[in-house]
Design an enzyme around this catalytic site. Structure first.
Site, PDB file in Angstrom:
ATOM      1  N   CYS A 122       0.863  53.073  11.592  1.00 10.78           N
ATOM      2  CA  CYS A 122       1.278  52.346  12.434  1.00 10.78           C
ATOM      3  C   CYS A 122       0.715  52.746  13.837  1.00 10.78           C
ATOM      4  CB  CYS A 122       2.644  52.551  12.693  1.00 10.78           C
ATOM      5  SG  CYS A 122       3.800  51.826  11.446  1.00 10.78           S
ATOM      6  N   ASN A 168       5.643  43.180  10.636  1.00 12.68           N
ATOM      7  CA  ASN A 168       4.944  44.487  10.892  1.00 12.68           C
ATOM      8  C   ASN A 168       3.624  44.769  10.203  1.00 12.68           C
ATOM      9  OD1 ASN A 168       3.960  47.254  11.170  1.00 12.68           O
ATOM     10  ND2 ASN A 168       6.138  48.084  10.989  1.00 12.68           N
ATOM     11  N   HIS A 175       3.520  48.757  19.206  1.00  9.16           N
ATOM     12  CA  HIS A 175       3.181  48.432  17.836  1.00  9.16           C
ATOM     13  C   HIS A 175       4.602  47.556  17.443  1.00  9.16           C
ATOM     14  CE1 HIS A 175       3.371  48.795  13.650  1.00  9.16           C
ATOM     15  NE2 HIS A 175       4.258  49.680  13.686  1.00  9.16           N
TER      16      HIS A 175
END
Length: 335
Positions: A115, A292, A262
């Site tokens: 991530c 995501n 993020h």
């Protein structure tokens, strides 16, 4: 001393839209449950036969970024490719991009920081440019999650979250010390590595061993996430690393024109927004549309914010990420 500026941005997501209602046909879940916990309404998944892969999506995003930077593949001195889902166990996606785009025999570096991969990649590229070694660096974040998710009720806590897509940025050398990437800040804490992980297959646990060791209901080659633990750590580390970047540049939260976090969970972004007392116009979120997308989430969001005119010349832009590893980081950019 040289600085690096973002001279071009691009993004790509598959055409196949998967809504929460679509997922409810595969597992015991519903739109309200998913939105309440994550803020996600839909995501994009690669569809068999659509011509997409992690590397191919990266190339599609990269071509847009190069066009906007007014550069050709021959102008690129280095590729930095961030992903947790390469097309092959090895080699990584960077060399595939080099071949697909017909580039010279330039270096291709793969970043495996999940991530926070794009922020790490920006930091690495920034150092190469600051030293004068390279002039134009292509940075890509791309992910194909959908093929490796447990799309049953057993895996719903993870599988509803992730989507596929790619984003790219071109870092270009600049001699304007007050513009571009002002600083980057990176951290890790491996003590919590298994709280968000995929433990196999690996060189320690190949597929036959995994199947032999585990009952069918506990398949360890799907991602595992301790959601509450990750959430609690994320909100702390996001805040810390954003403050670290602001302090390093003698800035305060009121100086932030755009925060691109993020896209892990809308609730995390909202928590951080409230903590720094930022308005909706100062934070960009698109997890509602894409889920995501791990290393791709920041460059996709950054590209969209710029395309929508929400990032202008002279703005202070903050990138921040937290994820598996645990790893986290921030980048402070004067646009």
């Amino acid at each position: 001393m040289y600085t690096s500026r973002i001279s071009g941005l691009g993004s790509y997501v598959p055409e196949n839209i998967v809504t929460n209602d679509d997922l409810s046909q595969l597992m015991d879940t519903n739109d309200e449950w998913i939105q309440e916990r994550t803020g996600i309404k839909e995501r994009r998944h690669i569809k068999k036969g659509d011509g997409n892969s992690t590397a191919k999506m990266g190339v599609k995003a990269a071509k847009i970024a190069l066009e906007r930077a007014k550069l050709t593949p021959g102008d690129i001195d280095m590729i930095i490719f961030a992903t947790l889902s390469p097309d092959m166990y090895f080699p990584g996606g960077g060399v595939q991009v080099q071949e697909m785009m017909g580039m010279k025999t330039i270096p291709a570096l793969d970043i495996r920081n999940q991530c926070s991969g794009f922020v790490y990649a920006i930091s690495v590229g920034d150092q190469f440019i600051k030293t004068g070694m390279y002039k134009n660096i292509l940075i890509i974040g791309s992910e194909n999650h959908s093929g490796g998710l447990d799309m049953t009720t057993r895996g719903r806590s993870v599988s509803v979250i992730f989507g596929d897509g790619a984003g790219a940025a071109v870092l270009t050398r600049s001699e304007d010390a007050g513009r571009g990437v002002l600083s980057t800040h990176l951290h890790s804490e491996g003590a919590h590595a298994k709280e968000l992980s995929l433990i196999g297959p690996s060189t320690e646990r190949w597929v036959p061993e995994l199947i032999e060791e585990n009952p069918q209901e506990e398949i360890p080659y799907y991602p595992y996430m301790n959601g509450q633990f990750v959430f609690k750590n994320a909100v702390v580390r996001f805040s810390e690393v954003i403050n670290e970047g602001l302090q390093a540049n003698n800035l305060s939260s009121s100086d932030i024109d755009m925060l691109i976090p993020h896209q892990a969970n809308l609730r995390i972004s909202q928590f951080v927004q409230k903590k720094f007392q930022l308005s909706d116009d100062q934070v960009y979120n698109n997890i509602q549309k894409y889920g995501n997308t791990t290393a791709a989430s920041i460059p996709i969001a950054l590209t969209e914010a710029w395309e929508e005119g929400k990032i202008k010349e002279g703005d202070t832009v903050v990138l921040a990420a937290f994820g598996s590893g645990f790893t986290w980081g921030s980048a402070i950019i004067k646009w």
